[in-house]
Design a protein around this motif. Structure first.
Motif, mmCIF file in Angstrom:
data_model
loop_
_atom_site.group_PDB
_atom_site.id
_atom_site.type_symbol
_atom_site.label_atom_id
_atom_site.label_comp_id
_atom_site.label_asym_id
_atom_site.label_seq_id
_atom_site.Cartn_x
_atom_site.Cartn_y
_atom_site.Cartn_z
ATOM 1 N N ASP A 52 -2.008 36.977 -1.226
ATOM 2 C CA ASP A 52 -3.032 37.924 -0.763
ATOM 3 C C ASP A 52 -4.433 37.474 -1.159
ATOM 4 O O ASP A 52 -5.273 38.292 -1.562
ATOM 5 N N GLY A 53 -4.681 36.177 -1.086
ATOM 6 C CA GLY A 53 -5.998 35.642 -1.398
ATOM 7 C C GLY A 53 -6.297 35.534 -2.885
ATOM 8 O O GLY A 53 -7.392 35.137 -3.264
ATOM 9 N N GLU A 54 -5.356 35.879 -3.723
ATOM 10 C CA GLU A 54 -5.545 35.838 -5.176
ATOM 11 C C GLU A 54 -4.765 34.653 -5.759
ATOM 12 O O GLU A 54 -3.641 34.382 -5.351
ATOM 13 N N ASP A 55 -5.382 33.953 -6.708
ATOM 14 C CA ASP A 55 -4.733 32.814 -7.356
ATOM 15 C C ASP A 55 -3.862 33.271 -8.521
ATOM 16 O O ASP A 55 -4.292 34.074 -9.354
ATOM 17 N N PHE A 56 -2.649 32.731 -8.564
ATOM 18 C CA PHE A 56 -1.728 32.928 -9.676
ATOM 19 C C PHE A 56 -1.298 31.543 -10.143
ATOM 20 O O PHE A 56 -1.211 30.610 -9.319
ATOM 21 N N TYR A 57 -1.010 31.394 -11.431
ATOM 22 C CA TYR A 57 -0.650 30.091 -11.981
ATOM 23 C C TYR A 57 0.596 30.209 -12.849
ATOM 24 O O TYR A 57 0.592 30.891 -13.881
ATOM 25 N N LEU A 58 1.646 29.519 -12.439
ATOM 26 C CA LEU A 58 2.869 29.411 -13.228
ATOM 27 C C LEU A 58 2.657 28.302 -14.245
ATOM 28 O O LEU A 58 2.207 27.210 -13.888
ATOM 29 N N ASP A 59 3.009 28.555 -15.514
ATOM 30 C CA ASP A 59 2.727 27.585 -16.570
ATOM 31 C C ASP A 59 3.414 26.242 -16.346
ATOM 32 O O ASP A 59 2.757 25.200 -16.330
ATOM 33 N N LEU A 60 4.723 26.238 -16.191
ATOM 34 C CA LEU A 60 5.467 24.983 -16.035
ATOM 35 C C LEU A 60 6.548 25.144 -14.972
ATOM 36 O O LEU A 60 7.198 26.186 -14.908
ATOM 37 N N LEU A 61 6.738 24.104 -14.176
ATOM 38 C CA LEU A 61 7.774 24.133 -13.148
ATOM 39 C C LEU A 61 8.638 22.888 -13.275
ATOM 40 O O LEU A 61 8.120 21.760 -13.320
ATOM 41 N N PHE A 62 9.943 23.094 -13.366
ATOM 42 C CA PHE A 62 10.920 22.018 -13.457
ATOM 43 C C PHE A 62 11.887 22.133 -12.277
ATOM 44 O O PHE A 62 11.940 23.158 -11.593
ATOM 45 N N PHE A 63 12.659 21.072 -12.085
ATOM 46 C CA PHE A 63 13.779 21.106 -11.154
ATOM 47 C C PHE A 63 14.994 20.585 -11.905
ATOM 48 O O PHE A 63 14.883 19.629 -12.675
ATOM 49 N N HIS A 64 16.133 21.243 -11.716
ATOM 50 C CA HIS A 64 17.366 20.779 -12.351
ATOM 51 C C HIS A 64 18.286 20.261 -11.256
ATOM 52 O O HIS A 64 18.684 21.003 -10.360
ATOM 53 N N ARG A 65 18.619 18.973 -11.334
ATOM 54 C CA ARG A 65 19.400 18.321 -10.273
ATOM 55 C C ARG A 65 20.796 18.897 -10.138
ATOM 56 O O ARG A 65 21.269 19.141 -9.034
ATOM 57 N N LYS A 66 21.510 19.095 -11.255
ATOM 58 C CA LYS A 66 22.884 19.599 -11.171
ATOM 59 C C LYS A 66 22.926 21.052 -10.688
ATOM 60 O O LYS A 66 23.809 21.432 -9.936
ATOM 61 N N LEU A 67 21.987 21.855 -11.162
ATOM 62 C CA LEU A 67 21.920 23.252 -10.705
ATOM 63 C C LEU A 67 21.339 23.353 -9.299
ATOM 64 O O LEU A 67 21.482 24.383 -8.651
#
Length: 163
Positions: free
Chosen positions: A46-61
């Protein structure tokens, strides 16, 4: 979190920077399959910035793992924030072959009853505490004993429901 070398007076950004300095070791300790994607993942809603601290990906999951860092005690509103992030990731970042994203809120102190009542595990959200220094031995023993008692009670409660 002693290995991060933070003083008692630090900001969320300091915690994030320290974790990133130790990222290679951190990921290896988490186990095989974790891949670092991004820090301060920007999401525009909605035009507002939000920031997630850290993003990972897990290959097996086969799923994204969102990590949000909190300096203080867990608050119920933290669940809403993580739900927003997970829903955004699910809508805009998730690939066809991936499962729904999950979230981890790392905070200085969890609120066990709030976490239980919010039934966060059903939404794919976990809450964990981090320590910047170990408490006195007696306090640590008391907390560990209490955690064991609570785990046993939850196990027995779940066993009753399964029968």
């Amino acid at each position: 979190m002693d290995f991060l070398g933070l003083s008692n007076d630090y900001l969320e950004k300091d915690l994030e920077d320290a974790i990133l300095r130790e990222l290679e070791c951190f990921i290896l300790e988490l186990g095989n399959g974790f891949t670092f994607i991004e820090r301060q993942k920007r999401m525009i809603i909605d035009g507002e910035d939000f920031y997630l601290d850290l993003l990972f990906f897990h290959r097996k999951l086969r799923r994204l793992v969102a990590v949000e860092l909190k300096l203080g005690k867990f608050k119920a509103k933290d669940k809403g924030q993580m739900e927003l992030y997970l829903n955004w990731l699910n809508k805009y970042e998730r690939q066809e072959f991936e499962e729904a994203p999950i979230g981890l809120i790392l905070c200085a102190e969890s609120s066990r009853e709030q976490v239980e009542l919010l039934q966060m595990h059903k939404d794919g959200i976990l809450v964990a505490e981090y320590w910047t220094e170990l408490p006195p031995k007696a306090q640590l023993e008391k907390r560990l004993h209490q955690a064991l008692v609570e785990a046993k009670e939850r196990f027995e409660k779940n066993t009753i429901y399964l029968e």
